[in-house]
Scaffold this active site. Structure first.
Site, mmCIF file in Angstrom:
data_model
loop_
_atom_site.group_PDB
_atom_site.id
_atom_site.type_symbol
_atom_site.label_atom_id
_atom_site.label_comp_id
_atom_site.label_asym_id
_atom_site.label_seq_id
_atom_site.Cartn_x
_atom_site.Cartn_y
_atom_site.Cartn_z
ATOM 1 N N CYS A 80 0.862 -1.183 0.000
ATOM 2 C CA CYS A 80 0.000 0.000 0.000
ATOM 3 C C CYS A 80 0.898 1.232 0.000
ATOM 4 O O CYS A 80 1.606 1.492 0.981
ATOM 5 C CB CYS A 80 -0.916 -0.009 1.223
ATOM 6 S SG CYS A 80 -2.037 1.395 1.312
ATOM 7 N N CYS A 211 -4.983 6.038 -4.027
ATOM 8 C CA CYS A 211 -4.265 4.764 -3.948
ATOM 9 C C CYS A 211 -2.840 5.025 -4.411
ATOM 10 O O CYS A 211 -2.625 5.449 -5.545
ATOM 11 C CB CYS A 211 -4.946 3.711 -4.826
ATOM 12 S SG CYS A 211 -4.055 2.139 -4.926
#
Length: 286
Positions: A80, A211
């Site tokens: 991530c 993201c």
């Protein structure tokens, strides 16, 4: 159980300090923590655990700390990009690491995060790998794009209209075979010189405001569309609903720069933890 809450360009996380690896972090508990009505609410959970006790996911990595990242539905994720910046910010704020460079172990390998003088963080995201062409069904539309790995799988689709015009609520990835297990889906519009808009549906978390790995994948797709991949090394400005990121895409060492904020800290109620299974989960989406 102590927690903190942080975000990177609106991609938000529950942070659970667990240095000795003692938490029983079940899929159900993660989903309940991330539920925006019955829990704290987040796009995912960052468990802060020492690599030495993190198990096989951290094997062979020399970094002291391992980022155990879980999606909002409780599923395990490899990497991530926004989360690792928030993770680094938490380590610095809590005095758990020095700076400005911090090595952090992840399921995608060790990532080095650098604290910049302006308060932002830059991550060496490792290589971006183009796997080939791919397709996805979004509502009544079928889009083509590039299947890209940034340690986790993506399908990055360039379009010639505003990204807000595309139904991204429930994309169905149709191929290639490398994405059979699902992928983050990005839609991207070029808006200027090395400047793009991006929206994303994250596997396991749904629509999010940002993201980090997706921004890298989007920059790769934009560079490919501009004839600059894999030779080019220019930085791209990626506008997401939650803010702005800077990406230098690379087949060897992509770089991602953006903010990271810790907004709160507290302690979870023991009775809330004990009642896990008795509160409906999934009535809201992250």
């Amino acid at each position: 159980m102590r927690f903190a809450k942080g975000h990177g360009t609106g991609n938000d996380f529950v942070i659970l300090p667990d240095p000795d690896g003692q938490l029983d972090l079940t899929r159900e508990l993660v989903a309940r923590l991330c539920d925006r009505h019955f829990g704290i609410g987040a796009d995912g959970v960052l468990r802060v655990v020492r690599s030495a006790v993190a198990g096989p996911d951290a094997a062979g990595q020399s970094a002291e700390w391992f980022m155990d990242y879980r999606n909002a539905d409780g599923s395990v994720a490899e990497m991530c990009g926004n989360g690792v910046r928030v993770f680094a910010k938490y380590l610095l704020d809590e005095g758990l690491a020095g700076g400005p460079d911090i090595a952090i172990a992840t399921r995608a390998g060790t990532r080095v995060v650098s604290a910049e003088a302006d308060g932002q963080f830059t991550v060496d995201m490792g290589p971006a790998v183009v796997l080939g062409d791919g397709t996805a069904k979004l509502g009544d539309q079928r889009l083509t794009g590039l299947a890209i790995s940034v340690g986790n799988p993506h399908l990055a689709c360039m379009i010639d209209r505003p990204v807000a015009a595309v139904d991204l609520s429930d994309p169905l990835v149709l191929g290639p075979p490398e994405l059979a297990g699902g992928a983050n889906v990005e839609i991207i519009q070029a808006t200027g010189d090395h400047e793009i808009d991006m929206r994303v549906h994250e596997r396991g978390s749904g629509l999010t405001l940002s993201c980090g790995t997706g921004a890298v994948a989007a920059a790769v797709a934009a560079a490919a569309a501009a004839g600059e991949w894999p030779a080019g090394s220019d930085s791209w400005t990626v506008h997401v609903p939650g803010g702005q990121l800077a990406v230098t895409p690379s087949a060897t060492a992509s770089r991602l720069t953006g903010p990271a904020d810790i907004v709160a800290a507290g302690e979870l109620s023991a009775s809330w933890i004990a009642s896990a299974g008795r509160t409906p989960v999934g009535l809201s989406t992250a």
